[in-house]
Design a protein around this motif. Sequence first.
Motif, PDB file in Angstrom:
ATOM      1  N   ALA A  62       1.724   3.615  11.726  1.00 32.05           N
ATOM      2  CA  ALA A  62       1.450   3.813  10.295  1.00 32.05           C
ATOM      3  C   ALA A  62       2.254   4.989   9.728  1.00 32.05           C
ATOM      4  N   THR A  63       2.503   5.998  10.558  1.00 32.19           N
ATOM      5  CA  THR A  63       3.269   7.155  10.074  1.00 32.19           C
ATOM      6  C   THR A  63       4.654   6.700   9.625  1.00 32.19           C
ATOM      7  N   ALA A  64       5.308   5.884  10.460  1.00 29.72           N
ATOM      8  CA  ALA A  64       6.628   5.342  10.092  1.00 29.72           C
ATOM      9  C   ALA A  64       6.507   4.455   8.856  1.00 29.72           C
ATOM     10  N   PHE A 159      -1.624   3.530  -0.450  1.00 24.31           N
ATOM     11  CA  PHE A 159      -2.879   3.752   0.255  1.00 24.31           C
ATOM     12  C   PHE A 159      -2.594   3.973   1.732  1.00 24.31           C
ATOM     13  N   ASP A 160      -3.053   5.119   2.227  1.00 22.57           N
ATOM     14  CA  ASP A 160      -3.031   5.334   3.670  1.00 22.57           C
ATOM     15  C   ASP A 160      -4.360   4.801   4.179  1.00 22.57           C
ATOM     16  N   SER A 161      -4.320   3.537   4.621  1.00 18.90           N
ATOM     17  CA  SER A 161      -5.534   2.839   5.085  1.00 18.90           C
ATOM     18  C   SER A 161      -5.451   2.698   6.592  1.00 18.90           C
ATOM     19  N   PHE A 183      -1.361   0.373   7.161  1.00 14.81           N
ATOM     20  CA  PHE A 183      -2.405   0.339   8.193  1.00 14.81           C
ATOM     21  C   PHE A 183      -1.809   0.700   9.557  1.00 14.81           C
ATOM     22  N   SER A 184      -2.655   1.233  10.406  1.00 17.35           N
ATOM     23  CA  SER A 184      -2.253   1.527  11.785  1.00 17.35           C
ATOM     24  C   SER A 184      -2.825   0.474  12.724  1.00 17.35           C
ATOM     25  N   LEU A 185      -2.052   0.140  13.773  1.00 16.68           N
ATOM     26  CA  LEU A 185      -2.568  -0.735  14.835  1.00 16.68           C
ATOM     27  C   LEU A 185      -2.695   0.069  16.130  1.00 16.68           C
TER      28      LEU A 185
END
Length: 366
Positions: A62-64, A159-161, A183-185
């Motif tokens: 998600a950071t990238a 949105f940082d979700s 979103f992050s995985l």
Amino acid sequence: MSKPFRFIEPYIPSIEEITPHLQQAYELGHFTNFGPACKKLEHEIENKFAIESYNAITVTNATAGLQIVLSIIDVRDKYVVIPDFTFPATFQAVLAAGGIPILCDIDLATSELDYHSLKDALDTHDNVAAVIHVRCFGIRRDVTNIIHLCHSRDIPIVFDSAAGLGDVRQGKYGSDYGEFEVFSLHTTKVFAAGEGGVILTPNTYADKLREATNFGLQPDRTFVDGINAKMDEFRCAVGLATLNNLSTIIDMRTKHVKESMRILSQSSCIDFFQVGMEQTWSNFPIFSSKHMGDELQNIFEEHGIITKRYYYPLMSKGYKGLANFIAHSSKNAEELENRILCIPVYSRAVEPSFFTALENIVESLE
Ligand SMILES: Cc1ncc(COP(=O)(O)O)c(C=O)c1O
């Protein structure tokens, strides 16, 4: 004493569930750079989580994803408003995209970016190129007022979700305002692939974002701003296997949170954010009117439950690097930083001894 209850128990699909999703990659000898599992994962995420006019772009994390979205918006040498109460990834993505973070306060009732603090920052500073609204703990709320405010100033909203992907009972993501959702995985998330991430984007930006995940390379070999943020076939296969089990996972987590809430609400000092149950339940944050977060954490640990203080410390206190940022306002953030505690939520049936430990905690708090 028996083993303590871990804070995070990652859900890892079995090898048998993962391998069928790799078959095409093996047949074609195509292991990364937008291979068959990557395309399938994006397609399935789009269908399940995004409105018609949005696309899904997978990324390494998600950071990238946040960095790439911000570089497409072009925040270089401009301001990006973020809440002071978030995980360092939000802050680092702004720096990586060449922006300057403005740290704003949060609303005590939600722990999310405060409308008035944001408005004040936008009134005070020209040259704000983007606003990142963090959906804390993956909780999804209606933030139409924040979207309207950004829209009225012509400022893109991201949105940082990170912890939010999984549940669509509140509806699909995306709107006519054209916000981005990232979103992050990561293994700590509910929809996890080990490492990974997803951008849900209005389809007009999809090609540019995909180029930016591949070094910004253009068909003629020139290149624009970008990094290597491609999600490889192996991680996409894990993502596809997890996706198949997602609704069961979320059912289990919802049951766990409901029972924990039932027990903890018997304590006169424990409180929760007021949200509907239709959430992914990546985290379950609680707070006490009588105890600071670290005291509460020790009490849980004494009863065999490991917890985590998210998001601690604030960006304005935690960042020790050399880049510039503006600390606009943080009064409420300072209050919540010291109070919130996230307690475990599991993707499986939970043993009765977990709930007995919670009952004992409630008793010891009175
Ligand atoms: C609010 C927030 N944003 C971004 C991230 C970064 O996600 P990733 O590990 O996929 O880069 C996290 C990680 O937990 C997070 O909590």
